[in-house]
Design a protein around this motif. Structure first.
Motif, PDB file in Angstrom:
ATOM      1  N   GLU A 426       0.815  -1.215   0.000  1.00 24.22           N
ATOM      2  CA  GLU A 426       0.000   0.000   0.000  1.00 24.22           C
ATOM      3  C   GLU A 426       0.848   1.264   0.000  1.00 24.22           C
ATOM      4  OE1 GLU A 426      -2.779  -0.219   3.175  1.00 24.22           O
ATOM      5  OE2 GLU A 426      -4.192  -1.487   2.075  1.00 24.22           O
ATOM      6  N   SER A 427       2.000   1.232   0.659  1.00 23.98           N
ATOM      7  CA  SER A 427       2.845   2.427   0.723  1.00 23.98           C
ATOM      8  C   SER A 427       3.906   2.457  -0.370  1.00 23.98           C
ATOM      9  CB  SER A 427       3.521   2.511   2.095  1.00 23.98           C
ATOM     10  OG  SER A 427       4.327   1.371   2.320  1.00 23.98           O
ATOM     11  N   ILE A 428       3.971   1.395  -1.189  1.00 26.19           N
ATOM     12  CA  ILE A 428       5.016   1.297  -2.220  1.00 26.19           C
ATOM     13  C   ILE A 428       4.436   1.589  -3.604  1.00 26.19           C
ATOM     14  CG2 ILE A 428       6.687  -0.234  -3.329  1.00 26.19           C
ATOM     15  CD1 ILE A 428       6.827  -1.805  -0.712  1.00 26.19           C
ATOM     16  N   LYS A 429       5.126   2.413  -4.360  1.00 28.52           N
ATOM     17  CA  LYS A 429       4.719   2.726  -5.726  1.00 28.52           C
ATOM     18  C   LYS A 429       5.349   1.767  -6.724  1.00 28.52           C
ATOM     19  CE  LYS A 429       4.677   6.517  -9.104  1.00 28.52           C
ATOM     20  NZ  LYS A 429       5.091   7.918  -9.351  1.00 28.52           N
ATOM     21  N   SER A 430       6.659   1.584  -6.625  1.00 27.54           N
ATOM     22  CA  SER A 430       7.354   0.716  -7.581  1.00 27.54           C
ATOM     23  C   SER A 430       8.724   0.326  -7.049  1.00 27.54           C
ATOM     24  CB  SER A 430       7.529   1.424  -8.929  1.00 27.54           C
ATOM     25  OG  SER A 430       8.363   2.567  -8.792  1.00 27.54           O
ATOM     26  N   ILE A 431       9.328  -0.651  -7.725  1.00 25.73           N
ATOM     27  CA  ILE A 431      10.696  -1.085  -7.426  1.00 25.73           C
ATOM     28  C   ILE A 431      11.495  -1.011  -8.719  1.00 25.73           C
ATOM     29  CG2 ILE A 431      12.150  -2.994  -6.647  1.00 25.73           C
ATOM     30  CD1 ILE A 431       9.714  -3.999  -5.049  1.00 25.73           C
ATOM     31  N   ASN A 448       4.864   5.758  -2.204  1.00 24.27           N
ATOM     32  CA  ASN A 448       3.775   6.630  -2.635  1.00 24.27           C
ATOM     33  C   ASN A 448       3.889   8.010  -2.009  1.00 24.27           C
ATOM     34  OD1 ASN A 448       2.295   4.937  -4.409  1.00 24.27           O
ATOM     35  ND2 ASN A 448       1.477   3.807  -2.672  1.00 24.27           N
ATOM     36  N   ASP A 449       4.368   8.068  -0.770  1.00 25.53           N
ATOM     37  CA  ASP A 449       4.573   9.351  -0.096  1.00 25.53           C
ATOM     38  C   ASP A 449       5.972   9.851  -0.416  1.00 25.53           C
ATOM     39  OD1 ASP A 449       4.795  11.544   1.550  1.00 25.53           O
ATOM     40  OD2 ASP A 449       3.937  10.552   3.309  1.00 25.53           O
TER      41      ASP A 449
END
Length: 469
Positions: A426-431, A448-449
């Motif tokens: 939930e808090s991760i956008k991408s790797i 994401n933040d």
């Protein structure tokens, strides 16, 4: 480690404020074997990024918890003084903490520097009992698992006091104090580092795995340095290979010829929020390298016709390799794969193996590109597509969209596991994974933040577990 000791350690770390920046030190290097896995922890940087020490609620809870641990009024007074002035713990957390262990987890050590020995003795006495002394070294603990210290350093060990005393009195031979790797470790800028001498893996390899190693290479002549760093919006793990023999250095130079900078020929067909991999391969050079290094000779099960097929398949590859997943519903993802090739040898090899193109798995060769598509059109442009600027200057670039990765995991999980996977991202956008030097690769997690350091987020979770927020 007992829960009481863990809680104390966390509270002491949280309490340390207003220290100067970390500096190199060789005081602790003499305790660290040069053939073991070594971890460096930059406590001050972690505290600064966590912002825990600026939290009034944390400070109040810290003082309350510390004082409650005192077994009498004298002990409570000592712990109260530590809560009001963390330097009174006697531990110098301007300097890093060091952890050393064998590959099997045995002979573990935690080593740090003392700010004030007398204050450290008061703290141990308040928490446990007055230290004993043997051969000039003070300690607490019986049998195995002891804390020992002199005027400069303390050592927490799973060995006996006799084992630890030997480390205090021994010379520096065979320790990090005489290792070239130590300066590289001490110079690292991240919040935490791990140095792995690959010699520790020698006994873990199977005969088949050892046979894959090119001729002339010894694992003891290679180390791997992991460096974890963070900034607002992202956390990065850098992985660097440190070669210590001419054979390994030459091998790295040879490896540079196998993969070139990515051209980005197929970026327009790859979804920006999907999962993808890009690289640029010289197939003939790769086959010649494997042959020169004796890899095929070591594999006794490879037949001559299989070797010829491998030579033909690798030899036709000459340019970008790109693969992307744009959707993942259930068990079958939408996949597109592209490979710059000189001819149709790969398609011919697949046909020889009885694999034919179909509506479900569409593959072929077109204008110098061998392609494969599952669940979509092979040359349909993605919107939005991966930006070529992300690929510039890299020989390898991998992108993993967190939401798509979660869907992929969910297809193979129970409902509760799928829910946990979704919560985890939930808090991760991408790797992103990409090379930054000939011997270095970065694993970057984008959050994401974008305005918050991930260490601050993690610290809040940990403090909550210990009732400190």
């Amino acid at each position: 480690m007992k829960q009481k000791t863990m809680k104390l350690a966390l509270m002491l770390l949280v309490a340390v404020v207003a220290f100067t920046s970390c500096s190199k030190s060789s005081k602790t290097a003499r305790f660290l074997p040069d053939d073991a896995i070594t971890m460096r922890i930059d406590v001050k940087q972690i505290l600064d990024k966590s912002k825990a020490a600026d939290n009034d609620a944390v400070k109040q809870q810290l003082a309350k918890n510390l004082e409650a641990m005192g077994k009498n009024e004298e002990a409570k007074a000592v712990l109260k003084a530590v809560a009001e002035d963390p330097a009174k713990a006697g531990i110098d957390l301007r300097q890093p903490l060091w952890v050393s262990t064998n590959a099997d987890g045995k002979n573990a050590l935690l080593v740090g520097e003392l700010l004030d020995k007398d204050d450290f003795v008061k703290l141990l006495t308040a928490l446990d009992k007055a230290p004993k002394e043997k051969d000039g070294i003070q300690y607490i603990g019986e049998g195995t698992n002891v804390i020992a210290f002199d005027d400069d350093c303390f050592v927490v060990s799973d060995g006996t006091i006799d084992d630890v005393i030997k480390k205090f009195n021994a010379d520096t031979k065979g320790t990090m104090a005489e290792s070239d790797d130590f300066s590289k470790l001490a110079d690292a800028k991240g919040i935490m580092q791990v140095l792995i001498p690959m010699g520790v893996t020698q006994n873990q390899l199977t005969a088949e795995q050892k046979a894959l190693l090119p001729n002339g290479l010894d694992m003891k002549d290679l180390s791997i340095l992991l460096d974890l760093s963070s900034e607002k919006g992202s956390v990065t793990l850098s992985v660097e290979a440190i070669a210590k023999s001419d054979a390994w250095k030459q091998n790295i130079e040879e490896g540079k010829k196998l993969m070139r900078n990515i051209d980005g020929d197929y970026a327009n067909y790859i979804a920006a929020d999907g999962m993808s991999i890009f690289c640029n391969i010289d197939g003939k050079a790769y086959f010649d390298y494997l042959e020169k290094m004796g890899v095929f000779k070591n594999q006794k099960t490879i037949k001559s016709d299989q070797l010829e097929m491998a030579k033909g398949v690798l030899g036709t590859i000459d340019g970008d390799f790109t693969a992307g997943i744009s959707k993942w519903e259930g068990f079958i993802p939408n996949v597109c794969l592209y490979l710059k090739t000189k001819d149709k040898k790969i398609i011919e090899a697949l046909n020889q193996l009885g694999i034919k193109s179909s509506k479900e798995m569409n593959f072929g060769e077109k204008d110098g590109t061998t392609y494969l598509a599952i669940g979509g059109e092979p040359f349909a442009e993605a919107k939005p597509a991966v930006s070529k600027s992300n690929l510039k200057g890299h020989r390898v670039y991998i992108h993993i969209g967190a939401q798509l990765a979660a869907k992929a995991i969910q297809g193979f999980c129970t409902r509760s596991q799928a829910k946990a996977a979704q919560s985890a991202v939930e808090s991760i956008k991408s790797i992103e994974i990409y090379d930054t030097a000939d011997t270095k690769v970065d694993f970057r997690v984008n959050m994401n933040d974008a305005d918050k350091d991930p260490v601050e987020t993690l610290a809040g979770i940990m403090l909550g577990q210990f009732g400190l927020n």
